[in-house]
Design a protein around this motif. Structure first.
Motif, PDB file in Angstrom:
ATOM      1  N   SER A 135       0.821  -1.095  -0.011  1.00  0.00           N
ATOM      2  CA  SER A 135       0.025   0.095  -0.067  1.00  0.00           C
ATOM      3  C   SER A 135       0.899   1.182  -0.062  1.00  0.00           C
ATOM      4  O   SER A 135       0.367   2.515  -0.339  1.00  0.00           O
ATOM      5  CB  SER A 135      -0.968   0.000   1.162  1.00  0.00           C
ATOM      6  OG  SER A 135      -0.224  -0.005   2.265  1.00  0.00           O
ATOM      7  N   THR A 136       2.287   1.218   0.203  1.00  0.00           N
ATOM      8  CA  THR A 136       3.066   2.316   0.337  1.00  0.00           C
ATOM      9  C   THR A 136       3.426   2.735  -1.380  1.00  0.00           C
ATOM     10  O   THR A 136       3.943   3.744  -1.513  1.00  0.00           O
ATOM     11  CB  THR A 136       4.197   2.090   1.048  1.00  0.00           C
ATOM     12  OG1 THR A 136       5.007   0.616   0.502  1.00  0.00           O
ATOM     13  CG2 THR A 136       3.944   1.934   2.477  1.00  0.00           C
ATOM     14  N   PRO A 145       2.996   3.781  -5.159  1.00  0.00           N
ATOM     15  CA  PRO A 145       1.857   4.783  -5.493  1.00  0.00           C
ATOM     16  C   PRO A 145       0.796   3.797  -6.401  1.00  0.00           C
ATOM     17  O   PRO A 145      -0.435   4.347  -6.506  1.00  0.00           O
ATOM     18  CB  PRO A 145       2.647   5.623  -6.338  1.00  0.00           C
ATOM     19  CG  PRO A 145       3.848   5.501  -6.053  1.00  0.00           C
ATOM     20  CD  PRO A 145       4.262   4.238  -5.136  1.00  0.00           C
ATOM     21  N   ASP A 146       0.933   2.869  -6.719  1.00  0.00           N
ATOM     22  CA  ASP A 146       0.035   2.192  -7.622  1.00  0.00           C
ATOM     23  C   ASP A 146      -0.637   0.996  -6.860  1.00  0.00           C
ATOM     24  O   ASP A 146      -1.472  -0.020  -7.169  1.00  0.00           O
ATOM     25  CB  ASP A 146       0.519   1.158  -8.821  1.00  0.00           C
ATOM     26  CG  ASP A 146       1.058   2.368  -9.840  1.00  0.00           C
ATOM     27  OD1 ASP A 146       0.286   3.497  -9.953  1.00  0.00           O
ATOM     28  OD2 ASP A 146       1.972   2.210 -10.500  1.00  0.00           O
ATOM     29  N   GLY A 147      -0.061   0.819  -5.441  1.00  0.00           N
ATOM     30  CA  GLY A 147      -0.659  -0.146  -4.677  1.00  0.00           C
ATOM     31  C   GLY A 147      -2.205   0.105  -4.115  1.00  0.00           C
ATOM     32  O   GLY A 147      -2.616   1.374  -4.099  1.00  0.00           O
ATOM     33  N   CYS A 148      -2.813  -0.683  -3.442  1.00  0.00           N
ATOM     34  CA  CYS A 148      -4.108  -0.597  -2.659  1.00  0.00           C
ATOM     35  C   CYS A 148      -4.294   0.241  -1.576  1.00  0.00           C
ATOM     36  O   CYS A 148      -3.433  -0.085  -0.663  1.00  0.00           O
ATOM     37  CB  CYS A 148      -4.726  -1.727  -3.067  1.00  0.00           C
ATOM     38  SG  CYS A 148      -6.467  -1.736  -2.273  1.00  0.00           S
ATOM     39  N   THR A 149      -5.008   1.307  -1.512  1.00  0.00           N
ATOM     40  CA  THR A 149      -5.218   1.758  -0.126  1.00  0.00           C
ATOM     41  C   THR A 149      -6.616   1.812  -0.029  1.00  0.00           C
ATOM     42  O   THR A 149      -7.706   1.533  -0.957  1.00  0.00           O
ATOM     43  CB  THR A 149      -4.714   3.352  -0.285  1.00  0.00           C
ATOM     44  OG1 THR A 149      -5.238   3.948  -1.132  1.00  0.00           O
ATOM     45  CG2 THR A 149      -3.361   3.373  -0.228  1.00  0.00           C
ATOM     46  N   PRO A 201     -11.607   0.313  -2.526  1.00  0.00           N
ATOM     47  CA  PRO A 201     -10.088   0.326  -3.070  1.00  0.00           C
ATOM     48  C   PRO A 201      -9.737   1.478  -3.806  1.00  0.00           C
ATOM     49  O   PRO A 201     -10.579   1.809  -4.898  1.00  0.00           O
ATOM     50  CB  PRO A 201      -9.786  -0.944  -3.789  1.00  0.00           C
ATOM     51  CG  PRO A 201     -11.060  -1.278  -4.292  1.00  0.00           C
ATOM     52  CD  PRO A 201     -12.279  -0.811  -3.286  1.00  0.00           C
ATOM     53  N   ALA A 202      -8.504   2.138  -3.722  1.00  0.00           N
ATOM     54  CA  ALA A 202      -7.958   3.283  -4.671  1.00  0.00           C
ATOM     55  C   ALA A 202      -6.514   3.039  -4.609  1.00  0.00           C
ATOM     56  O   ALA A 202      -5.795   2.550  -3.433  1.00  0.00           O
ATOM     57  CB  ALA A 202      -8.501   4.495  -3.958  1.00  0.00           C
ATOM     58  N   HIS A 203      -5.918   3.499  -5.783  1.00  0.00           N
ATOM     59  CA  HIS A 203      -4.502   3.393  -5.643  1.00  0.00           C
ATOM     60  C   HIS A 203      -3.961   4.484  -4.621  1.00  0.00           C
ATOM     61  O   HIS A 203      -4.575   5.551  -4.491  1.00  0.00           O
ATOM     62  CB  HIS A 203      -4.053   4.011  -7.049  1.00  0.00           C
ATOM     63  CG  HIS A 203      -4.086   3.346  -8.325  1.00  0.00           C
ATOM     64  ND1 HIS A 203      -5.134   3.551  -9.198  1.00  0.00           N
ATOM     65  CD2 HIS A 203      -3.860   2.057  -8.519  1.00  0.00           C
ATOM     66  CE1 HIS A 203      -5.219   2.434 -10.288  1.00  0.00           C
ATOM     67  NE2 HIS A 203      -4.393   1.677  -9.610  1.00  0.00           N
ATOM     68  N   LYS A 204      -2.878   4.289  -4.009  1.00  0.00           N
ATOM     69  CA  LYS A 204      -2.495   5.413  -3.107  1.00  0.00           C
ATOM     70  C   LYS A 204      -2.147   6.540  -3.823  1.00  0.00           C
ATOM     71  O   LYS A 204      -2.537   7.676  -3.052  1.00  0.00           O
ATOM     72  CB  LYS A 204      -0.830   4.871  -2.613  1.00  0.00           C
ATOM     73  CG  LYS A 204      -0.346   5.634  -1.665  1.00  0.00           C
ATOM     74  CD  LYS A 204       0.965   5.348  -1.141  1.00  0.00           C
ATOM     75  CE  LYS A 204       1.943   6.206  -0.280  1.00  0.00           C
ATOM     76  NZ  LYS A 204       1.005   7.076   0.704  1.00  0.00           N
TER      77      LYS A 204
END
Length: 103
Positions: free
Chosen positions: A49-50, A52-56, A78-81
């Motif tokens: 999640s850290t 930029p394209d990871g899930c947050t 879910p959203a990209h970081k």
């Protein structure tokens, strides 16, 4: 001083509880192949999640405007970081790109 009825005492979005929420959102997103709620592009759920394209966890309704929904799973998506970071607090009720006609 009495507390306003509108004030809500909500635990901060951090710690084990927030990490568990992220795991829940990532698991559902991976299973359902849910795209980013903000940009509608695919999310690589294997990224941390850290990244930029990871899930947050994106709060569909702003935590600032709807604090009572902070810990409600129905308010998580879910959203990209990078998308989540640039989304802001949701304090502006106007949709992006909406313009007023001259009076």
């Amino acid at each position: 001083m009495p507390r306003s009825q509108l004030e809500v005492n909500v635990p901060a979005w951090n710690g084990r509880r927030a990490a568990a929420a992220l795991r829940q959102v990532k698991a559902a997103g991976r299973r359902e192949r849910t795209p980013c709620v903000l940009c509608r592009q695919p999310i690589d759920y294997s990224l941390p999640s850290t990244d930029p394209d990871g899930c947050t966890v994106q709060h569909v309704k702003s935590r600032k405007l709807f604090p009572h929904l902070t810990w409600s799973p129905s308010n998580w998506a879910p959203a990209h970081k990078s998308c989540n970071s640039s989304a802001g607090t949701g304090e502006n009720p106007m949709e992006p790109g909406v313009e007023f006609e001259d009076w």
